[in-house]
Enzyme design. Structure first.
Site, mmCIF file in Angstrom:
data_model
loop_
_atom_site.group_PDB
_atom_site.id
_atom_site.type_symbol
_atom_site.label_atom_id
_atom_site.label_comp_id
_atom_site.label_asym_id
_atom_site.label_seq_id
_atom_site.Cartn_x
_atom_site.Cartn_y
_atom_site.Cartn_z
ATOM 1 N N LYS A 52 0.833 -1.208 0.000
ATOM 2 C CA LYS A 52 0.000 0.000 0.000
ATOM 3 C C LYS A 52 0.868 1.259 0.000
ATOM 4 C CE LYS A 52 -3.744 -2.229 2.597
ATOM 5 N NZ LYS A 52 -2.952 -3.395 3.047
ATOM 6 N N CYS B 148 -7.740 -6.504 7.595
ATOM 7 C CA CYS B 148 -8.020 -7.689 6.778
ATOM 8 C C CYS B 148 -8.736 -8.714 7.642
ATOM 9 C CB CYS B 148 -6.748 -8.260 6.164
ATOM 10 S SG CYS B 148 -5.430 -8.602 7.341
#
Length: 808
Positions: free
Chosen positions: A188, A326
């Protein structure tokens, strides 16, 4: 962080590049079909009764769990700032999409590889082959080698599809200061840097920057390895606990400060992708099945709240923060977001982004959930037995609250009865909330604006995303401490038994007492709650402090963790501005660097002894400002990596005898290329290809004799060769733009030697064959045979394996 035996650090015990065991690599019948489910005989069982008990109420349970028990398809993203971005996308669309379709099982209508429909410009791709199939199936070998090579070079990033979504909702612009609080492994962060550089012209840098932080120094090394492929001068990598990330607050009254200078480190965008139980990654890491339990998510909840609160405290008013995990657990997701909104008292808004990326299939966030503690369902904080209140926090429930409010509203008799309640009745009531006297709660916050990405919607992993906007400064938050049974009230301070003031600067630290998450169900959580008053930001000190004596700041503050002000963190090389004018001027004169390229104040090193400096790094203006601020506050940022390596000293005999001891690195070449006027040549297509193929070519062996002559006349040392057009090199100065291809070489006594790693040479050759028309090679008798074995005087003192591999 704990220390191992013999005082060795974690990075010494195990290098970060060692591959983790592939848990999908199990002994089972070979199959080329990507749709085969994992057999029950798999040693990593894809079942867990506790998991089923917890998530059984999930809508579409059968479809949900069936997808969870199959391997995760591979996904990857094209680097939008790569000079070969268009070529790679074209290769996928016109080559691999068709050639791989033959490998799809007969009768299956699924496509082998497809672009993700919700990702802009077809830059992200989804493969219906698992990672194991890509490795094992020989017919997929070419595609697998393509992925490995382009990933190593930095042209693509292999990343889970749903993990690509959070940065897109962050709305990053080129002038933004961005903080990635828990950044490792770095996919990311790489994505944020891409967005930052997307509109930047060649040879220039964006006005913004990214600080990528991670708690674990070993994971920081992995983060550095990942982001190094981006070749950016706008990145700082730090090593801090996210909930204690320094704010670098400067004294507003210091005479030494510039009048218009920012006096604290705040960010336009914050990515808060917190540590979590990770049950959204079960398809990728099936070993999590046997480890999964409700205690992990419950234990991480408090840490996640602290990190999120730290994130919003470091956010500028008007700034945006992404909170993501997540995990599929509402205790780690909606409960954390609700608690942040509760503590921020209207200064933070949950943004509705349902109209953005409309093709991304998502589910709304939950407004109702229950808490599971040791297999027992709890529907309200009123339902928690007194013995478990150190573990099950009120913030885990939709309406939050506090146990003191429960005592005040229900009375001590009912609370005391929790201890004496018959255990069998307790279990029955908890497992069947309908029989319980308390009803389920609905959150008052618009949590439906959160996003849940679930596996069976788009054949992915699972992810949770919430977008938060800061609309006003955060308030000071008053928290009442728990009353301890039998503890007398302090009569010497009447009226202060409920609220105690702590003078804490939230931009420096969060008190140590609430810094740790308790993951063990059997032990009380000390975070409930010893801190009585926390002003999360914008604190004015009553006593003026000299930032030059920053060790005095809140020195005697009770409950505040000790900060380090040594200026050099243990085990981390310090950062120094490189100010040796003699060396700087010699570099500028040797390469003819123009005045438009700012050098003064933009060079840093990790060695204060300039006579032994091996590497010089270039930093953008934004990074320069942050470093200067960090020096002003006593080097509170623990910096593990900063800037772009642009010059490197040559240690060989040839290097020491050259007029300039420093060569341009391959990482720094794209940045400095438009600004150099000396030691640069334009080569024909044929000569450029031969340099890449043979790595060392004598001056007399070049096809274009004029090019060989110009190379002979260069000063000994580093030079740059730019790819020209046609069979003859351009005689004038090379024209540089976004598509320019150039390599660093070493001009020795009788040859040019390429100073580029074998992988990049291979990738450049392949790209040339695809991009350029077939060139008729004249005088091919010389070029079909390999030139002399002369290795170009081995000017750089390295063998092929030691030549630096670059990512640009």
């Amino acid at each position: 962080m704990g220390r191992g035996k013999g005082g060795k650090s974690r990075t010494q015990r195990k290098h970060f590049q060692e591959n983790r065991e592939n848990v999908w690599k199990s002994k089972r019948p070979k199959s080329d079909s990507y749709s085969d489910p994992i057999p029950i005989s798999n040693p990593y069982e894809t079942q867990n009764p506790a998991f089923d008990h917890y998530y059984k109420a999930t809508k579409e349970w059968d479809a949900f769990v069936q997808v969870l028990r199959t391997p995760l398809p591979a996904a990857f993203r094209i680097n939008s700032t790569s000079r070969f971005c268009v070529d790679i996308r074209s290769q996928l669309e016109n080559d691999f999409m068709h050639s791989l379709q033959a490998e799809v099982a007969e009768g299956d209508n699924t496509e082998a590889i497809v672009p993700l429909p919700w990702y802009p410009e077809n830059l992200a791709w989804h493969s219906n082959f698992s990672r194991k199939q890509l490795r094992k199936n020989q017919t997929l070998g070419r595609f697998h080698e393509f992925l490995k090579l382009e990933n190593e070079i930095g042209n693509i990033t292999r990343q889970e599809a749903v993990s690509m979504a959070p940065p897109l909702f962050l709305d990053v612009h080129s002038n933004h200061f961005v903080l990635d609080m828990c950044a490792a492994p770095g996919s990311k962060t790489f994505q944020l840097l891409e967005i930052l550089h997307q509109t930047t012209k060649v040879g220039s840098l964006p006005d913004g920057m990214v600080i990528a932080n991670d708690l674990d120094i070993q994971r920081c090394n992995l983060l550095i390895h990942q982001t190094k492929r981006m070749c950016t001068a706008n990145l700082i990598v730090t090593n801090h606990e996210a909930q204690h990330f320094p704010g670098c607050l400067l004294n507003r009254n210091c005479d030494k400060m510039e009048p218009n200078r920012q006096d604290q480190l705040l960010f336009d965008r914050v990515l808060c992708d917190v540590p979590c139980s990770g049950d959204g990654t079960l398809r990728k890491a099936p070993d999590l099945w046997r480890k999964w339990n409700t205690g992990t998510g419950n234990g991480l909840h408090n840490l996640q709240v602290l990190i999120a609160m730290r994130g919003v405290s470091l956010l500028k008013v008007g700034g945006r923060m992404i909170y993501s995990t997540c995990s599929m657990n509402p205790i780690e997701n909606e409960a954390v977001v609700a608690e942040v909104l509760r503590r921020c008292a209207g200064s933070i808004e949950l943004v509705d982004v349902s109209s953005q990326l409309p093709q991304l299939i998502r589910r709304p966030g939950l407004k109702r959930w229950k808490v599971c503690d040791k297999g027992k369902w709890l529907v309200s904080c009123k339902d928690v037995p007194k013995s478990h209140r150190g573990v099950v926090l009120p913030s885990m429930f939709p309406n939050g609250g506090s146990y003191q409010d429960v005592v005040d509203s229900l009375g001590d008799d009912i609370i005391t009865d929790d201890v004496n309640r018959n255990s069998e009745d307790d279990v029955q009531a908890a497992e069947n909330p309908v029989m319980h006297e308390f009803i389920e709660e609905d959150s008052d916050f618009p949590l439906e604006r959160c996003m849940r990405l679930v596996p069976h919607d788009q054949n992915t992993g699972a992810f949770f995303i919430a977008v938060l906007q800061k609309i006003s400064p955060l308030p000071a938050i008053q928290i009442k401490p728990r009353k301890e049974v039998g503890k007398p009230v302090d009569t010497a301070n009447p009226g202060n038994e409920d609220v105690q003031e702590l003078q804490i600067n939230p931009l420096e630290s969060i008190p140590e007492e609430i810094s740790e998450a308790n993951i063990n169900d059997n032990e009380p959580n000390a975070a409930d709650l010893k801190v009585s008053s926390v002003a999360w930001e914008e604190v004015d000190f009553k006593e003026a402090q000299d930032p030059c004596k920053v060790e005095n700041i809140t020195k005697n503050t009770p409950g505040k963790r000790k900060l380090q002000f040594q200026g050099k963190w243990r085990g981390i090389d310090p950062v120094f501005f490189f100010k040796d004018e003699v060396i700087i001027n010699s570099i500028k004169a040797f390469y003819g660097i123009d005045e438009q390229f700012p050098v003064s104040g933009h060079l840093v090193t990790r060695n204060n002894d300039t006579s032994h400096v091996k590497r010089i790094y270039y930093i953008s203006k934004a990074v320069k400002d942050v470093l200067e601020m960090n020096f002003s506050v006593g080097q509170q940022l623990k910096i593990t990596s900063v800037g772009l390596k642009i010059f490197e000293r040559q240690s060989s005999c040839e290097g020491r005898s050259a007029p300039c001891a420093f060569r341009i690195t391959s990482e720094g070449l794209p940045l400095i290329l438009p600004h150099i006027s000396k030691q640069i040549l334009s080569a024909s297509v044929i000569d450029f290809k031969h340099l890449l193929q043979y790595r060392a070519v004598k001056f007399a062996d070049f096809v274009d004799a004029e090019f060989g002559e110009r190379a002979t006349n260069l000063m000994p040392g580093c030079c740059v060769v730019v790819l020209g057009e046609g069979n003859r090199a351009a005689t004038g100065p090379p024209q540089v733009d976004e598509s320019t291809i150039a390599i660093g070489c070493w001009k020795g006594r009788g040859s040019l030697t390429v100073m580029v790693g074998a992988l990049e040479c291979q990738e450049l050759l392949e790209r040339l064959l695809m991009r350029l028309d077939t060139v008729t090679e004249k005088d091919s008798s010389m070029h079909e045979d390999k030139p002399s074995d002369d290795k170009g005087d081995e000017a750089n003192g390295k063998n092929e394996d030691e030549v630096e591999v670059t990512g640009c």
